[in-house]
Design an enzyme around this catalytic site. Structure first.
Site, PDB file in Angstrom:
ATOM      1  N   TYR A 145       0.845  -1.194   0.000  1.00 51.15           N
ATOM      2  CA  TYR A 145       0.000   0.000   0.000  1.00 51.15           C
ATOM      3  C   TYR A 145       0.883   1.248   0.000  1.00 51.15           C
ATOM      4  O   TYR A 145       1.962   1.256   0.584  1.00 51.15           O
ATOM      5  CB  TYR A 145      -0.957   0.025   1.202  1.00 51.15           C
ATOM      6  CG  TYR A 145      -0.291  -0.030   2.557  1.00 51.15           C
ATOM      7  CD1 TYR A 145       0.036   1.137   3.248  1.00 51.15           C
ATOM      8  CD2 TYR A 145      -0.004  -1.253   3.170  1.00 51.15           C
ATOM      9  CE1 TYR A 145       0.626   1.087   4.502  1.00 51.15           C
ATOM     10  CE2 TYR A 145       0.593  -1.316   4.416  1.00 51.15           C
ATOM     11  CZ  TYR A 145       0.899  -0.146   5.076  1.00 51.15           C
ATOM     12  OH  TYR A 145       1.493  -0.196   6.318  1.00 51.15           O
ATOM     13  N   PRO A 146       0.429   2.310  -0.660  1.00 52.13           N
ATOM     14  CA  PRO A 146       1.132   3.598  -0.618  1.00 52.13           C
ATOM     15  C   PRO A 146       0.571   4.457   0.509  1.00 52.13           C
ATOM     16  O   PRO A 146      -0.579   4.265   0.940  1.00 52.13           O
ATOM     17  CB  PRO A 146       0.817   4.205  -1.981  1.00 52.13           C
ATOM     18  CG  PRO A 146      -0.558   3.689  -2.291  1.00 52.13           C
ATOM     19  CD  PRO A 146      -0.651   2.317  -1.666  1.00 52.13           C
ATOM     20  N   MET A 147       1.367   5.407   0.974  1.00 53.51           N
ATOM     21  CA  MET A 147       0.893   6.265   2.060  1.00 53.51           C
ATOM     22  C   MET A 147       1.576   7.631   2.030  1.00 53.51           C
ATOM     23  O   MET A 147       2.636   7.806   1.432  1.00 53.51           O
ATOM     24  CB  MET A 147       1.126   5.600   3.411  1.00 53.51           C
ATOM     25  CG  MET A 147       2.584   5.373   3.762  1.00 53.51           C
ATOM     26  SD  MET A 147       2.819   4.932   5.496  1.00 53.51           S
ATOM     27  CE  MET A 147       2.316   6.463   6.301  1.00 53.51           C
ATOM     28  N   HIS A 172       5.732   4.397  17.112  1.00 50.62           N
ATOM     29  CA  HIS A 172       5.227   3.673  15.943  1.00 50.62           C
ATOM     30  C   HIS A 172       6.061   2.409  15.708  1.00 50.62           C
ATOM     31  O   HIS A 172       5.520   1.323  15.447  1.00 50.62           O
ATOM     32  CB  HIS A 172       5.299   4.596  14.723  1.00 50.62           C
ATOM     33  CG  HIS A 172       4.675   4.052  13.486  1.00 50.62           C
ATOM     34  ND1 HIS A 172       3.315   3.944  13.310  1.00 50.62           N
ATOM     35  CD2 HIS A 172       5.233   3.584  12.335  1.00 50.62           C
ATOM     36  CE1 HIS A 172       3.058   3.444  12.115  1.00 50.62           C
ATOM     37  NE2 HIS A 172       4.208   3.212  11.499  1.00 50.62           N
ATOM     38  N   GLN A 185       8.999  -6.290   6.603  1.00 46.98           N
ATOM     39  CA  GLN A 185       8.543  -5.013   6.042  1.00 46.98           C
ATOM     40  C   GLN A 185       9.648  -4.325   5.254  1.00 46.98           C
ATOM     41  O   GLN A 185      10.811  -4.321   5.658  1.00 46.98           O
ATOM     42  CB  GLN A 185       8.091  -4.088   7.175  1.00 46.98           C
ATOM     43  CG  GLN A 185       7.753  -2.672   6.723  1.00 46.98           C
ATOM     44  CD  GLN A 185       7.401  -1.770   7.883  1.00 46.98           C
ATOM     45  OE1 GLN A 185       6.252  -1.654   8.265  1.00 46.98           O
ATOM     46  NE2 GLN A 185       8.410  -1.126   8.465  1.00 46.98           N
TER      47      GLN A 185
END
Length: 250
Positions: A145-147, A172, A185
């Site tokens: 996914y892009p963010m 985070h 990741q």
């Protein structure tokens, strides 16, 4: 002006998503269809040889849902190498039956938010080199996914001080560490390269872990206040020796 985060940049990245034009492919005689699939297999097996020389890597996944059927992810030392791969791919006969649905251009990135002070050249650190120039896992599942980091009148990530951003990114990151061993990741930076600022690619042998980590991070302040997301793509690994079965039409 707020201090910009410094980044370490590794291999250039190209995610290519395609939908198969099954209606048109169905009209192709079986022997011709087998030939174009074999050509496709040979192409990807040839591009995969960079793995042994540690000069790039790639992954192929069958995407779930109607956003796409196939994801081809390529990592290379130079952007122009990605252009070459895409151009050569478009010349394949199978490309006539693959409809582009999405693509993402970026570069493997590590930021200095959590880095300690050191006189060491980070590009000579084996741990950092392994993250910048990775050998991709052959996990059963992938999620991409892009963010963006939000920037509006109420919440603007880029107006926070470096210290504020470091604190948020530390919290985070602590969530992400809980999934070590379950999820691998890769963060790719895309400011100036594509429509979003980062791409996130996750690998796991348990697809449910994607839902768990993304949901848990929704409650993290970094995401809750400053995170904006594009479409999510999830899929299962497909090997080139499975292409005949994948493209088979009875």
């Amino acid at each position: 002006m707020s201090q910009a985060a410094e980044t370490l940049d590794g291999w250039y990245s190209l995610h290519l998503f395609y939908a198969v034009d099954w209606a048109s492919l169905r009209l192709v005689p079986k022997d011709e269809r087998d030939a174009l699939v074999t050509e496709f297999q040979s192409f990807l097996e040839n591009t995969a040889t960079v793995r042994s020389s540690k000069s790039g890597d790639q992954a192929i996944y069958n995407i779930t849902g109607q956003k796409a059927d196939l994801l081809l992810w390529f990592l290379r030392p130079e952007m122009k190498s990605l252009n070459h791969i895409e151009n050569e791919f478009n010349k394949l006969r199978i490309a006539d039956f693959l409809i582009p649905t999405y693509s993402y251009v970026s570069v493997i990135e590590l930021s200095n938010y959590l880095a300690g002070k050191s006189d060491e050249d980070p590009y000579e650190n084996p741990h950092i080199k392994a993250r910048l120039y990775p050998e991709l896992p052959h996990s059963d599942y992938i999620c991409f996914y892009p963010m963006n980091k939000r920037r509006n009148e109420t919440y603007n990530w880029y107006m926070l001080t470096m210290e504020e951003r470091q604190k948020l990114m530390y919290d985070h990151g602590m969530i992400g560490r809980k999934y070590a061993g379950k999820i691998k990741q890769f963060i790719t930076g895309s400011v100036g390269f594509d429509d979003f600022e980062w791409g996130v690619t996750l690998f796991s042998d348990d697809v449910l872990q994607f839902k768990k980590i993304v949901y848990e991070m929704r409650f993290d302040e970094t995401t809750a206040r400053y995170g904006e997301f594009g479409s999510f793509f999830v899929g299962h690994i497909i090997n080139t020796n499975e292409f005949n079965q994948f493209f088979a039409i009875s």
